[in-house]
Motif scaffolding. Structure first.
Motif, short mmCIF file in Angstrom:
data_model
loop_
_atom_site.label_atom_id
_atom_site.label_comp_id
_atom_site.label_asym_id
_atom_site.label_seq_id
_atom_site.Cartn_x
_atom_site.Cartn_y
_atom_site.Cartn_z
N ASP A 107 5.88 -6.99 45.81
CA ASP A 107 5.55 -5.81 46.60
C ASP A 107 6.81 -5.23 47.21
O ASP A 107 7.48 -5.87 48.03
N LEU A 108 7.15 -3.99 46.81
CA LEU A 108 8.33 -3.31 47.34
C LEU A 108 7.94 -2.16 48.25
O LEU A 108 8.69 -1.19 48.40
N GLY A 109 6.76 -2.25 48.85
CA GLY A 109 6.30 -1.20 49.75
C GLY A 109 5.48 -0.17 49.01
O GLY A 109 4.33 -0.41 48.65
N PRO A 110 6.07 1.00 48.72
CA PRO A 110 5.31 2.06 48.03
C PRO A 110 5.01 1.73 46.58
O PRO A 110 4.11 2.31 45.99
N ASN A 112 5.06 -1.50 43.29
CA ASN A 112 5.12 -2.90 42.91
C ASN A 112 6.02 -3.06 41.70
O ASN A 112 6.00 -2.22 40.79
#
Length: 371
Positions: A107-110, A112
């Protein structure tokens, strides 16, 4: 890293337009299919198409960056690339999250990220460099064992996720690259014989869900509402499309939700239902055009490293195409293998575009530049 001036016409004239055009057409085809699969016309998920468009734009930037770097520079840094591959696959096991039983995303925020997709490119670059050094010296088992260790660590980390489908992609790529590097036929025959002999042992160590997939592949009716559901509904959808299809956005199996994973793994089912045999043949002709142009680049590359990179990328595309389309029509077991450029998925699209960039890179530099 050595960077060359792309404005030089001696490099620009070597860009293979067939690869560029076929790739763009495939991506556009995929976006149309995704739009239908996600019911965008009737107010469905617009977000999936936005992600695909953003991935396409990032992919263009990535291709340009790849073209700026002489592909031999990747070979000079193959140890660093291999270490990065191992790091990414280990990292996902630590901080990644699971989807459908596979811990393969970070998960990289905005967005994946799926590290195994990125590692496919890194693996081809490193394995090609190893084989370049060993080319035509793969006639003994002792010469092949280091190559198996090179592959084994990557596959082992992927199996810990677990992701059998992606592991098979790496194995398929490696076999093609070893063959292109001149591996002895005796070793190939011996490995195949050993595989056949070990099948009973392999069957015993398989997990129940893996055994079930194989049994259902042989006979989907064994579990029509469970493991066999995907294949049964997919074959029904494709068969109902007949010659011309029911029309874009008009597929009943698609619109009524009978096809699961219809914008990812089973997007070919949507294409078969709505665009029929004609639409499916157009898609396969585009794939064939792309693969044939990649084969041409492999043949005319100026060195073994460039040739082996192209062979690795060709085999990666080929496995994805055969496995994905094969599973939708019941000829291959169901795995989470996307259809290149067509299935939804930002990581997968970026990987495929990077692969195309590498082939174009090899083709651009197929001749020695003299000033």
């Amino acid at each position: 890293m050595k960077v060359e001036n792309l404005v030089d016409r001696k490099l620009l004239k070597n860009i293979d337009l067939g690869i560029v055009i076929s790739t763009i057409l495939l991506i556009v085809y995929g976006m149309i299919a995704i739009s239908s699969a996600t019911h965008i016309r009737s107010g469905g998920s617009v977000g999936t198409l936005k992600v695909q468009i953003i991935a396409f734009i990032l992919g263009i930037i990535g291709v340009i960056l790849i073209l700026l770097i002489d592909y031999k520079t990747f070979g000079d840094n193959y140890v660093l690339i291999y270490i990065t591959n191992v790091f990414l696959l280990a990292l996902v096991l630590i901080v990644g999250f699971s989807t459908k039983g596979t811990k393969g995303w970070i998960d990289l925020g905005p967005v994946n990220m799926q590290p195994s997709e990125i590692v496919k490119i890194g693996y081809i670059l490193t394995f090609a460099k190893y084989l370049e050094k060993k080319k035509d010296n793969l006639n003994r088992l002792i010469d092949v064992l280091p190559a198996m260790l090179h592959l084994g660590l990557i596959v082992g980390l992927i199996m810990l996720q677990p992701d059998t489908g992606t592991a098979l992609v790496f194995i398929f790529i490696s076999i093609f690259m070893l063959f292109a590097a001149g591996m002895s036929y005796k070793i190939i025959a011996g490995a195949f014989g050993g595989f056949l002999i070990s099948l009973p042992i392999i069957w015993k160590v398989l997990k129940p869900y893996q055994k079930n997939r194989i049994l259902v592949f042989l006979n989907p009716e064994l579990d029509p509402m469970g493991a066999g559901y995907h294949v049964i509904q997919s074959k029904t959808a494709i068969g109902s499309g007949q010659f011309l299809g029911k029309g874009l956005f008009e597929g009943t199996q698609n619109n009524l939700g009978f096809i699961l994973e219809r914008h990812t793994d089973f997007i070919f089912s949507v294409i078969g239902e709505e665009l029929g045999l004609v639409g499916a043949l157009v898609l396969m002709m585009l794939f064939m055009w792309l693969l044939l142009r990649c084969i041409h680049i492999a043949k005319v590359s100026k060195d073994d490293y460039g040739m082996l990179i192209c062979v690795g990328i060709i085999s990666m595309f080929l496995f994805h195409i055969l496995e994905n389309i094969g599973m939708t029509i019941g000829l291959m077991p169901v795995t989470g293998i996307p259809l290149p450029f067509i299935s939804y998925g930002g990581s997968n699209l970026l990987t495929n575009m990077a692969a195309v960039g590498l082939v174009l890179n090899v083709g651009m530099r197929r001749q020695v530049i003299r000033f």
